[in-house]
Design an enzyme around this catalytic site. Structure first.
Site, PDB file in Angstrom:
ATOM      1  N   ASP A  26     -45.929  93.133  36.574  1.00  0.00           N
ATOM      2  CA  ASP A  26     -44.647  93.845  36.440  1.00  0.00           C
ATOM      3  C   ASP A  26     -44.554  94.520  35.069  1.00  0.00           C
ATOM      4  OD1 ASP A  26     -42.178  94.715  37.310  1.00  0.00           O
ATOM      5  OD2 ASP A  26     -41.132  92.898  36.685  1.00  0.00           O
ATOM      6  N   HIS A  43     -48.103 103.094  36.368  1.00  0.00           N
ATOM      7  CA  HIS A  43     -48.899 102.502  37.456  1.00  0.00           C
ATOM      8  C   HIS A  43     -50.388 102.834  37.275  1.00  0.00           C
ATOM      9  CE1 HIS A  43     -45.219 101.340  39.281  1.00  0.00           C
ATOM     10  NE2 HIS A  43     -44.863 102.527  39.699  1.00  0.00           N
ATOM     11  N   LEU A 137     -65.934  85.891  42.860  1.00  0.00           N
ATOM     12  CA  LEU A 137     -64.471  85.863  42.868  1.00  0.00           C
ATOM     13  C   LEU A 137     -63.885  86.329  44.211  1.00  0.00           C
ATOM     14  CD1 LEU A 137     -61.768  85.762  41.147  1.00  0.00           C
ATOM     15  CD2 LEU A 137     -62.130  88.198  40.741  1.00  0.00           C
TER      16      LEU A 137
END
Ligand code: IPE
Ligand code: IPE
Ligand code: MG
Length: 246
Positions: A26, A43, A137
């Site tokens: 955020d 963004h 991962l």
């Protein structure tokens, strides 16, 4: 004795790492606003932090990373921003795929895909298929994800199954949640300073350690990440027991 060790151990040695880290990324809009730039540039910049945190998790051998990129409520934003984010996801899935494959990352998308375009859905499926045998991962990206959607979706999936006549159990729910391939997150990091969950992994966060930092997502870096991980290792996770029982 153990508590004493915990509080005196050196801050710069990471002994206890989380198995599964969830992140609410955020603060992109505020990062841009501070620079008199449009929200979308926040963004774009945030994507660099995504690349960085993936490589840090790989370096530290963290098995699971789950990133919250777009919530079921984020559709309420101005359509220009929503459209930009959707095309950013689509572009990233294409552009990042070779590096994910090369780096042995298993990619998963969690969230309701129904409103996505056919071409986005096929790109997601393709990347999931190309990386499904990878053993490094496991990276899950939550897009059009809501914890409430996930729980209701799991119940609906269960009802369609053969066993739906017997008593409904926690196991039945867990099996049908979108993160059914991963253990519950041990650690949640939320950047941007807000101290809330915003409809992220409502079921899975029952015993997750929560960590909130004022750092805006585009400014997230290795130092902020390591500080968070050192804080995680200082936490005493009791799961309902007493300190003495641990
Ligand atoms: C998080 O950053 C990214 C998404 C929710 C898509 P924000 O866009 O919420 O940034 P702020 O909170 O407005 O600064
Ligand atoms: C949470 O951020 C969702 C994501 C990071 C994808 P928001 O910016 O949407 O959360 P609220 O509205 O401040 O709770
Ligand atoms: Mg926000």
């Amino acid at each position: 004795m153990f508590n004493f060790f915990r509080s005196t151990q050196k801050k710069d040695v990471l002994i206890e790492k989380p198995n599964h880290i969830a992140i609410i990324m955020d603060g992109n809009g505020r990062w841009a606003k501070k620079r008199f730039m449009p929200r979308i540039s926040g963004h774009k910049k945030g994507l660099e932090s995504v690349r960085n945190v993936i490589s840090q998790c790989q370096k530290l051998d963290i098995p699971f990373l789950t990133l919250f990129a777009f919530s079921t409520e984020n559709w309420l934003r101005p359509s220009q921003e929503v459209n930009f984010l959707m095309s950013l996801f689509q572009d990233s899935i294409i552009k990042e795929s070779s590096s994910l494959i090369k780096n042995n990352v298993q990619f998963k998308l969690i969230g309701d895909r129904k409103p996505f375009s056919k071409s986005l859905i096929s790109k997601i499926k393709n990347l999931e298929r190309l990386t499904e045998k990878n053993t490094g991962l496991t990276l899950s990206v939550a897009i059009n994800y809501g914890g409430r959607w996930d729980i209701v979706n799991a119940v609906n999936q269960y009802q369609k199954s053969d066993h739906s006549k017997k008593t409904f159990t926690q196991k039945d729910l867990i099996k049908n949640l979108s993160l059914n391939f991963a253990p519950d997150p041990d650690f949640l990091i939320r950047t941007g300073g807000e101290k809330r969950i915003s409809n992220f992994l409502l079921w899975q966060f029952s015993y997750t350690e929560l960590y909130f930092t004022e750092t805006l997502w585009p400014d997230f870096n290795e130092k902020v990440f390591m500080d968070a991980l050192f804080e995680f290792q200082r936490r005493e996770r009791r799961f309902g027991k007493t300190s003495e029982q641990l």
